[in-house]
Design a protein around this motif. Structure first.
Motif, PDB file in Angstrom:
ATOM      1  N   GLY A 284       0.814  -1.218   0.000  1.00 27.72           N
ATOM      2  CA  GLY A 284       0.000   0.000   0.000  1.00 27.72           C
ATOM      3  C   GLY A 284       0.839   1.257   0.000  1.00 27.72           C
ATOM      4  N   SER A 285       2.027   1.178  -0.562  1.00 23.00           N
ATOM      5  CA  SER A 285       3.007   2.252  -0.398  1.00 23.00           C
ATOM      6  C   SER A 285       2.704   3.494  -1.220  1.00 23.00           C
ATOM      7  N   THR A 286       1.744   3.444  -2.143  1.00 19.05           N
ATOM      8  CA  THR A 286       1.408   4.651  -2.905  1.00 19.05           C
ATOM      9  C   THR A 286       0.732   5.704  -2.031  1.00 19.05           C
ATOM     10  N   ALA A 287       0.351   5.327  -0.810  1.00 20.12           N
ATOM     11  CA  ALA A 287      -0.241   6.295   0.114  1.00 20.12           C
ATOM     12  C   ALA A 287       0.796   7.246   0.690  1.00 20.12           C
ATOM     13  N   TYR A 288       2.082   6.976   0.404  1.00 18.58           N
ATOM     14  CA  TYR A 288       3.167   7.757   0.987  1.00 18.58           C
ATOM     15  C   TYR A 288       4.043   8.345  -0.108  1.00 18.58           C
ATOM     16  N   ASN A 289       4.685   9.474   0.198  1.00 18.37           N
ATOM     17  CA  ASN A 289       5.792   9.928  -0.622  1.00 18.37           C
ATOM     18  C   ASN A 289       6.959   8.950  -0.442  1.00 18.37           C
ATOM     19  N   GLY A 290       8.020   9.151  -1.218  1.00 12.41           N
ATOM     20  CA  GLY A 290       9.108   8.190  -1.219  1.00 12.41           C
ATOM     21  C   GLY A 290       9.756   8.004   0.138  1.00 12.41           C
ATOM     22  N   PHE A 291      10.072   6.739   0.472  1.00 14.01           N
ATOM     23  CA  PHE A 291      10.673   6.452   1.771  1.00 14.01           C
ATOM     24  C   PHE A 291      11.605   5.252   1.686  1.00 14.01           C
ATOM     25  N   ASN A 292      12.506   5.195   2.659  1.00 15.65           N
ATOM     26  CA  ASN A 292      13.280   3.999   3.006  1.00 15.65           C
ATOM     27  C   ASN A 292      12.856   3.592   4.403  1.00 15.65           C
ATOM     28  N   LEU A 293      12.654   2.308   4.620  1.00 15.84           N
ATOM     29  CA  LEU A 293      12.191   1.835   5.921  1.00 15.84           C
ATOM     30  C   LEU A 293      13.028   0.638   6.360  1.00 15.84           C
ATOM     31  N   LEU A 294      13.538   0.719   7.580  1.00 17.50           N
ATOM     32  CA  LEU A 294      14.258  -0.390   8.205  1.00 17.50           C
ATOM     33  C   LEU A 294      13.479  -0.806   9.436  1.00 17.50           C
ATOM     34  N   VAL A 295      13.120  -2.087   9.520  1.00 17.93           N
ATOM     35  CA  VAL A 295      12.425  -2.620  10.688  1.00 17.93           C
ATOM     36  C   VAL A 295      13.109  -3.909  11.109  1.00 17.93           C
ATOM     37  N   GLY A 296      13.048  -4.192  12.399  1.00 23.39           N
ATOM     38  CA  GLY A 296      13.693  -5.403  12.877  1.00 23.39           C
ATOM     39  C   GLY A 296      13.238  -5.764  14.271  1.00 23.39           C
ATOM     40  N   ASP A 297      13.692  -6.953  14.689  1.00 25.78           N
ATOM     41  CA  ASP A 297      13.455  -7.412  16.055  1.00 25.78           C
ATOM     42  C   ASP A 297      14.733  -8.090  16.530  1.00 25.78           C
ATOM     43  N   ALA A 298      14.644  -8.888  17.559  1.00 23.46           N
ATOM     44  CA  ALA A 298      15.835  -9.511  18.120  1.00 23.46           C
ATOM     45  C   ALA A 298      16.398 -10.619  17.246  1.00 23.46           C
ATOM     46  N   GLU A 299      15.771 -10.885  16.127  1.00 28.62           N
ATOM     47  CA  GLU A 299      16.237 -11.962  15.247  1.00 28.62           C
ATOM     48  C   GLU A 299      16.685 -11.483  13.870  1.00 28.62           C
ATOM     49  N   THR A 300      16.100 -10.386  13.378  1.00 29.41           N
ATOM     50  CA  THR A 300      16.344 -10.037  11.972  1.00 29.41           C
ATOM     51  C   THR A 300      16.169  -8.545  11.743  1.00 29.41           C
ATOM     52  N   LEU A 301      16.813  -8.041  10.681  1.00 30.99           N
ATOM     53  CA  LEU A 301      16.608  -6.685  10.198  1.00 30.99           C
ATOM     54  C   LEU A 301      16.185  -6.766   8.738  1.00 30.99           C
ATOM     55  N   VAL A 302      15.206  -5.943   8.354  1.00 25.52           N
ATOM     56  CA  VAL A 302      14.659  -5.983   7.004  1.00 25.52           C
ATOM     57  C   VAL A 302      14.552  -4.558   6.472  1.00 25.52           C
ATOM     58  N   TYR A 303      14.936  -4.381   5.202  1.00 21.76           N
ATOM     59  CA  TYR A 303      14.897  -3.068   4.557  1.00 21.76           C
ATOM     60  C   TYR A 303      13.989  -3.111   3.335  1.00 21.76           C
ATOM     61  N   GLY A 304      13.307  -1.997   3.096  1.00 20.49           N
ATOM     62  CA  GLY A 304      12.518  -1.853   1.884  1.00 20.49           C
ATOM     63  C   GLY A 304      12.292  -0.394   1.556  1.00 20.49           C
ATOM     64  N   SER A 305      11.884  -0.128   0.334  1.00 20.61           N
ATOM     65  CA  SER A 305      11.598   1.231  -0.129  1.00 20.61           C
ATOM     66  C   SER A 305      10.468   1.165  -1.135  1.00 20.61           C
ATOM     67  N   ASN A 306       9.634   2.211  -1.161  1.00 17.23           N
ATOM     68  CA  ASN A 306       8.594   2.258  -2.184  1.00 17.23           C
ATOM     69  C   ASN A 306       9.116   2.856  -3.488  1.00 17.23           C
ATOM     70  N   ARG A 307      10.427   2.928  -3.619  1.00 17.00           N
ATOM     71  CA  ARG A 307      11.047   3.333  -4.872  1.00 17.00           C
ATOM     72  C   ARG A 307      11.844   2.196  -5.514  1.00 17.00           C
ATOM     73  N   ARG A 308      11.547   0.962  -5.101  1.00 18.92           N
ATOM     74  CA  ARG A 308      12.107  -0.232  -5.726  1.00 18.92           C
ATOM     75  C   ARG A 308      11.264  -1.431  -5.318  1.00 18.92           C
ATOM     76  N   GLU A 309      11.438  -2.534  -6.026  1.00 16.80           N
ATOM     77  CA  GLU A 309      10.644  -3.734  -5.764  1.00 16.80           C
ATOM     78  C   GLU A 309      11.302  -4.588  -4.679  1.00 16.80           C
ATOM     79  N   GLY A 310      10.469  -5.260  -3.883  1.00 16.44           N
ATOM     80  CA  GLY A 310      10.946  -6.279  -2.962  1.00 16.44           C
ATOM     81  C   GLY A 310      11.521  -5.740  -1.670  1.00 16.44           C
ATOM     82  N   ILE A 311      11.864  -6.679  -0.788  1.00 18.97           N
ATOM     83  CA  ILE A 311      12.467  -6.353   0.486  1.00 18.97           C
ATOM     84  C   ILE A 311      13.794  -7.094   0.604  1.00 18.97           C
ATOM     85  N   ASP A 312      14.670  -6.597   1.479  1.00 25.99           N
ATOM     86  CA  ASP A 312      15.954  -7.233   1.744  1.00 25.99           C
ATOM     87  C   ASP A 312      16.007  -7.654   3.202  1.00 25.99           C
ATOM     88  N   VAL A 313      16.138  -8.963   3.449  1.00 18.31           N
ATOM     89  CA  VAL A 313      16.458  -9.441   4.785  1.00 18.31           C
ATOM     90  C   VAL A 313      17.975  -9.339   4.906  1.00 18.31           C
TER      91      VAL A 313
END
Length: 264
Positions: free
Chosen positions: A106-135
């Motif tokens: 649903g990323s078209t609801a936002y202007n361009g962003f980079n987002l990093l989220v994680g927990d005690a096991e993993t970090l994940v990156y994504g952006s609405n200016r490219r396809e897919g996510i990176d673990v």
């Protein structure tokens, strides 16, 4: 947030070392980092205009941060604040990869962003200016206002100094804050071209940005040990880069189960 440097599973003492500058207009109302009244397990600053956050962590071991994607010609009014991407993750319980996949759907609801989220096991990156996510794999990373892996001068310069600081044990938060305070602009030949014009490209090329109206509002250092001890330091600034206050927090959070420090 205009520069984030982090070392993920790269230090014998810390599961994560993170240093970040948030750049914003000084007139935008902001609360410095604090334990939220409505969610006492969350430590983060707050954007008092739209209600979101740029960087935060919780005692449950949930971490989130967002940077804007610099594209002045594509910015549209009326879209949802990107700070809610961080806020929603910190307050929720969805696994990082699943959360990021839902956000990007649903990323078209936002202007361009980079987002990093994680927990005690993993970090994940994504952006609405490219396809897919990176673990993310263990390593050293730098992010500004373009895609992860884009070596803008401030990212390259920051990573060089960051790498040297990581050779110390323990890591001194003041050394990282000194890195984040570097006001040296990039050479003209290294400036990116993002549509802002030469004068602003040069001002924004420094690790620490200071102008009368816009600049680095806060510098944050986060040290998350393998055992689950968190050290969180935030230094805030006013117009022209004038220091305001430094806040220091230390607490216990979820540790990475079954993980072991880097031994190489």
């Amino acid at each position: 947030m205009c520069l984030v440097l982090w070392a993920y599973r790269q230090h014998p003492r810390y599961w994560l070392v993170l240093a970040a500058n948030r750049d914003e207009f000084y007139e935008r109302p902001t609360a410095p980092a604090h334990w939220w009244t409505e969610a006492p397990h969350v430590l983060a600053g707050q954007d008092l205009e739209a209600g979101g956050a740029w960087l935060g962590i919780s005692r449950r071991g949930r971490l989130a941060l967002v940077t804007n994607y610099r594209e002045p010609d594509r910015r549209a009014a009326g879209r949802r604040s990107r700070g809610w991407l961080t806020r929603d993750f910190l307050l929720g319980d969805e696994p990082p990869a699943s959360y990021l996949q839902h956000v990007l759907a649903g990323s078209t609801a936002y202007n361009g962003f980079n987002l990093l989220v994680g927990d005690a096991e993993t970090l994940v990156y994504g952006s609405n200016r490219r396809e897919g996510i990176d673990v993310l794999a263990p390593g050293l990373y730098g992010l500004s206002n373009h895609l992860l892996g884009t070596r803008w001068p401030k990212v390259t310069r920051g990573l060089e100094r960051f790498r040297r600081i990581l050779q110390t044990d323990p890591v001194d938060p003041e050394a990282l804050l000194a890195l984040l305070a570097d006001r040296t602009p990039a050479p003209d030949e290294a400036l990116p071209e993002t549509g802002l014009g030469y004068a602003w490209e040069r001002r924004l090329s420094a690790i620490f940005v200071a102008t009368p109206l816009y600049g680095t509002r806060s510098s944050t250092v986060l040290l998350w040990s393998w055992e689950g001890t968190l050290t969180f330091v935030e230094r805030t600034f006013g117009p022209g880069g004038r220091p305001l206050e430094t806040r220091y927090y230390q607490t216990e959070i979820a540790s990475s189960a079954g993980a072991s420090p880097r031994t190489s």
